[in-house]
Motif scaffolding. Structure first.
Motif, PDB file in Angstrom:
ATOM      1  N   PRO A  81       0.826  -1.216   0.000  1.00  0.00           N
ATOM      2  CA  PRO A  81       0.000   0.000   0.000  1.00  0.00           C
ATOM      3  C   PRO A  81       0.855   1.260   0.000  1.00  0.00           C
ATOM      4  CG  PRO A  81      -0.769  -1.557   1.658  1.00  0.00           C
ATOM      5  CD  PRO A  81       0.555  -2.059   1.175  1.00  0.00           C
ATOM      6  N   HIS A  82       0.317   2.304  -0.621  1.00  0.00           N
ATOM      7  CA  HIS A  82       1.068   3.556  -0.734  1.00  0.00           C
ATOM      8  C   HIS A  82       0.218   4.746  -0.302  1.00  0.00           C
ATOM      9  CE1 HIS A  82       4.707   2.061  -2.660  1.00  0.00           C
ATOM     10  NE2 HIS A  82       3.945   1.279  -3.379  1.00  0.00           N
ATOM     11  N   LEU A  83       0.915   5.729   0.239  1.00  0.00           N
ATOM     12  CA  LEU A  83       0.315   7.007   0.600  1.00  0.00           C
ATOM     13  C   LEU A  83       0.549   7.989  -0.539  1.00  0.00           C
ATOM     14  CD1 LEU A  83      -0.936   8.956   2.747  1.00  0.00           C
ATOM     15  CD2 LEU A  83       1.410   9.385   3.510  1.00  0.00           C
ATOM     16  N   VAL A  84      -0.535   8.593  -1.020  1.00  0.00           N
ATOM     17  CA  VAL A  84      -0.449   9.604  -2.071  1.00  0.00           C
ATOM     18  C   VAL A  84      -0.957  10.915  -1.491  1.00  0.00           C
ATOM     19  CG1 VAL A  84      -1.249  10.312  -4.353  1.00  0.00           C
ATOM     20  CG2 VAL A  84      -0.811   7.889  -3.889  1.00  0.00           C
ATOM     21  N   LEU A  85      -0.090  11.914  -1.400  1.00  0.00           N
ATOM     22  CA  LEU A  85      -0.460  13.195  -0.819  1.00  0.00           C
ATOM     23  C   LEU A  85      -0.594  14.267  -1.895  1.00  0.00           C
ATOM     24  CD1 LEU A  85       1.884  13.311   2.313  1.00  0.00           C
ATOM     25  CD2 LEU A  85      -0.566  12.803   2.279  1.00  0.00           C
ATOM     26  N   ASN A  86      -1.539  15.181  -1.667  1.00  0.00           N
ATOM     27  CA  ASN A  86      -1.637  16.378  -2.492  1.00  0.00           C
ATOM     28  C   ASN A  86      -0.672  17.397  -1.898  1.00  0.00           C
ATOM     29  OD1 ASN A  86      -2.410  18.984  -3.512  1.00  0.00           O
ATOM     30  ND2 ASN A  86      -4.363  18.117  -4.156  1.00  0.00           N
ATOM     31  N   GLU A  87       0.494  17.492  -2.493  1.00  0.00           N
ATOM     32  CA  GLU A  87       1.576  18.274  -1.895  1.00  0.00           C
ATOM     33  C   GLU A  87       1.200  19.752  -1.714  1.00  0.00           C
ATOM     34  OE1 GLU A  87       4.040  16.943  -0.591  1.00  0.00           O
ATOM     35  OE2 GLU A  87       4.032  14.937  -1.466  1.00  0.00           O
ATOM     36  N   GLU A  88       0.435  20.287  -2.644  1.00  0.00           N
ATOM     37  CA  GLU A  88       0.046  21.700  -2.548  1.00  0.00           C
ATOM     38  C   GLU A  88      -0.848  21.937  -1.338  1.00  0.00           C
ATOM     39  OE1 GLU A  88      -2.302  25.139  -5.143  1.00  0.00           O
ATOM     40  OE2 GLU A  88      -1.683  23.270  -6.104  1.00  0.00           O
ATOM     41  N   ILE A  89      -1.827  21.045  -1.133  1.00  0.00           N
ATOM     42  CA  ILE A  89      -2.733  21.186   0.015  1.00  0.00           C
ATOM     43  C   ILE A  89      -1.983  20.937   1.318  1.00  0.00           C
ATOM     44  CG2 ILE A  89      -4.783  20.224   1.153  1.00  0.00           C
ATOM     45  CD1 ILE A  89      -5.952  19.718  -1.603  1.00  0.00           C
ATOM     46  N   VAL A  90      -1.085  19.954   1.313  1.00  0.00           N
ATOM     47  CA  VAL A  90      -0.307  19.660   2.521  1.00  0.00           C
ATOM     48  C   VAL A  90       0.539  20.861   2.922  1.00  0.00           C
ATOM     49  CG1 VAL A  90       1.590  18.258   3.434  1.00  0.00           C
ATOM     50  CG2 VAL A  90      -0.288  17.159   2.210  1.00  0.00           C
ATOM     51  N   ARG A  91       1.119  21.561   1.939  1.00  0.00           N
ATOM     52  CA  ARG A  91       1.913  22.762   2.246  1.00  0.00           C
ATOM     53  C   ARG A  91       1.039  23.848   2.860  1.00  0.00           C
ATOM     54  NH1 ARG A  91       4.660  21.539  -2.611  1.00  0.00           N
ATOM     55  NH2 ARG A  91       3.253  22.926  -3.788  1.00  0.00           N
ATOM     56  N   GLN A  92      -0.178  23.970   2.383  1.00  0.00           N
ATOM     57  CA  GLN A  92      -1.082  25.016   2.883  1.00  0.00           C
ATOM     58  C   GLN A  92      -1.551  24.729   4.300  1.00  0.00           C
ATOM     59  OE1 GLN A  92      -4.204  25.107  -0.021  1.00  0.00           O
ATOM     60  NE2 GLN A  92      -2.990  26.169  -1.564  1.00  0.00           N
ATOM     61  N   ILE A  93      -1.919  23.466   4.553  1.00  0.00           N
ATOM     62  CA  ILE A  93      -2.508  23.111   5.850  1.00  0.00           C
ATOM     63  C   ILE A  93      -1.451  22.729   6.880  1.00  0.00           C
ATOM     64  CG2 ILE A  93      -4.051  21.438   6.989  1.00  0.00           C
ATOM     65  CD1 ILE A  93      -5.724  21.418   4.478  1.00  0.00           C
ATOM     66  N   ALA A  94      -0.352  22.169   6.394  1.00  0.00           N
ATOM     67  CA  ALA A  94       0.771  21.761   7.248  1.00  0.00           C
ATOM     68  C   ALA A  94       0.349  20.829   8.387  1.00  0.00           C
ATOM     69  CB  ALA A  94       1.481  22.992   7.812  1.00  0.00           C
ATOM     70  N   PRO A  95      -0.298  19.686   8.076  1.00  0.00           N
ATOM     71  CA  PRO A  95      -0.616  18.725   9.131  1.00  0.00           C
ATOM     72  C   PRO A  95       0.674  18.109   9.653  1.00  0.00           C
ATOM     73  CG  PRO A  95      -1.022  17.754   6.988  1.00  0.00           C
ATOM     74  CD  PRO A  95      -0.673  19.189   6.742  1.00  0.00           C
ATOM     75  N   SER A  96       0.684  17.695  10.899  1.00  0.00           N
ATOM     76  CA  SER A  96       1.896  17.108  11.471  1.00  0.00           C
ATOM     77  C   SER A  96       2.141  15.726  10.872  1.00  0.00           C
ATOM     78  CB  SER A  96       1.759  16.983  12.987  1.00  0.00           C
ATOM     79  OG  SER A  96       0.837  15.956  13.316  1.00  0.00           O
ATOM     80  N   PRO A  97       3.402  15.315  10.780  1.00  0.00           N
ATOM     81  CA  PRO A  97       3.708  13.957  10.308  1.00  0.00           C
ATOM     82  C   PRO A  97       3.014  12.884  11.143  1.00  0.00           C
ATOM     83  CG  PRO A  97       5.695  15.293  10.349  1.00  0.00           C
ATOM     84  CD  PRO A  97       4.621  16.103  11.002  1.00  0.00           C
ATOM     85  N   ASP A  98       2.876  13.132  12.454  1.00  0.00           N
ATOM     86  CA  ASP A  98       2.197  12.167  13.318  1.00  0.00           C
ATOM     87  C   ASP A  98       0.735  12.016  12.916  1.00  0.00           C
ATOM     88  OD1 ASP A  98       4.476  11.685  14.752  1.00  0.00           O
ATOM     89  OD2 ASP A  98       3.957  12.999  16.434  1.00  0.00           O
ATOM     90  N   TYR A  99       0.094  13.130  12.575  1.00  0.00           N
ATOM     91  CA  TYR A  99      -1.306  13.075  12.150  1.00  0.00           C
ATOM     92  C   TYR A  99      -1.433  12.246  10.870  1.00  0.00           C
ATOM     93  CZ  TYR A  99      -5.748  14.444  10.082  1.00  0.00           C
ATOM     94  OH  TYR A  99      -6.985  14.408   9.500  1.00  0.00           O
ATOM     95  N   ILE A 100      -0.561  12.494   9.902  1.00  0.00           N
ATOM     96  CA  ILE A 100      -0.625  11.774   8.627  1.00  0.00           C
ATOM     97  C   ILE A 100      -0.391  10.284   8.845  1.00  0.00           C
ATOM     98  CG2 ILE A 100       0.480  11.472   6.379  1.00  0.00           C
ATOM     99  CD1 ILE A 100       0.984  14.491   6.346  1.00  0.00           C
ATOM    100  N   ARG A 101       0.603   9.934   9.671  1.00  0.00           N
ATOM    101  CA  ARG A 101       0.879   8.515   9.939  1.00  0.00           C
ATOM    102  C   ARG A 101      -0.302   7.843  10.623  1.00  0.00           C
ATOM    103  NH1 ARG A 101       6.325  10.314  10.877  1.00  0.00           N
ATOM    104  NH2 ARG A 101       5.811  10.762  13.066  1.00  0.00           N
ATOM    105  N   ALA A 102      -0.914   8.534  11.572  1.00  0.00           N
ATOM    106  CA  ALA A 102      -2.052   7.967  12.298  1.00  0.00           C
ATOM    107  C   ALA A 102      -3.249   7.760  11.367  1.00  0.00           C
ATOM    108  CB  ALA A 102      -2.442   8.874  13.462  1.00  0.00           C
ATOM    109  N   GLU A 103      -3.501   8.728  10.501  1.00  0.00           N
ATOM    110  CA  GLU A 103      -4.614   8.605   9.552  1.00  0.00           C
ATOM    111  C   GLU A 103      -4.352   7.500   8.535  1.00  0.00           C
ATOM    112  OE1 GLU A 103      -7.831  10.243   9.158  1.00  0.00           O
ATOM    113  OE2 GLU A 103      -7.205  10.199  11.253  1.00  0.00           O
TER     114      GLU A 103
END
Length: 218
Positions: A81-103
């Motif tokens: 399985p792979h994680l695909v992020l919308n890099e532009e939105i991630v830069r705007q919102i700046a969620p923590s790495p811990d949040y992304i890993r948990a989700e």
């Protein structure tokens, strides 16, 4: 190849029409991946026609912190399985790495739960070096399919083919750069909803998915 029936009678009928346009791919060691739910009856017909293995490709959205409906990326199912992020939105919102890993872990658990229901103990098919045909019953905006294409590409397949009965012409053009080929039977300029192109577009039930996966897995 014959005239395309519009609207399609149902998903199975659309799958049989789509399969005709994919028969020349049978010699390329294909794996057919269905996007549940609606893509499964179509992919079943394609896999049967190509005498190819069928697997499911589940995509689970990762929502923004405190705003679950606003997608910042997706987890794409598979043997790896792979994680695909919308890099532009991630830069705007700046969620923590811990949040992304948990989700990601949470969505992977849901994918595992659904895979167990639909496929039992069968393992995901290794996509390395294979020709991958990703199938859905139609595309509206393309967000889920785009994530699916990017996720599958990380598994080092030989080729990726997107195959759908219907999608807006503009969306097909956007997706062409994310795969090696797109097979789309209908690509109208004026597009309202996928269901408008089917006589019967009732929801695909879990029981149908289980039955089709069991049948083709025998």
């Amino acid at each position: 190849m014959g005239q395309i029936t519009v609207p399609f009678e149902n998903r199975r009928a659309a799958g049989r029409e789509l399969a005709v346009h994919l028969l020349d791919k049978a010699a390329e060691d294909p794996v057919v991946l269905a996007l549940p739910r609606g893509g499964v009856p179509i992919a079943y017909e394609v896999a049967k026609a190509l005498n190819a293995p069928l697997d499911l490709l589940m995509v689970r959205k990762i929502g923004a912190p405190g705003w679950a409906e606003y997608g910042i990326g997706a987890v794409v199912d598979g043997s790896d399985p792979h994680l695909v992020l919308n890099e532009e939105i991630v830069r705007q919102i700046a969620p923590s790495p811990d949040y992304i890993r948990a989700e990601m872990r949470r969505q992977l658990k849901e994918i595992e739960r659904r895979r167990l229901i639909y496929c039992g103990e069968r393992k995901s098919i290794d996509l390395t070096g294979r020709t991958i045909i990703i199938v859905d019953d139609g595309i509206a905006t393309g967000g889920t399919v785009k994530a699916a294409l990017k996720g599958v590409s990380k598994n080092s397949p030989k080729r990726i083919i997107l195959a759908v009965p219907v999608a807006p012409q503009s969306v097909i053009k956007e997706l062409e750069s994310d795969c090696d080929a797109v097979i789309c039977l209908l690509a109208p300029i004026d597009f309202e909803a996928v269901g408008n192109f089917y006589h019967d577009f009732t929801q695909t039930e879990d029981s149908e998915i289980i039955a089709l996966m069991d049948d083709i897995g025998r």
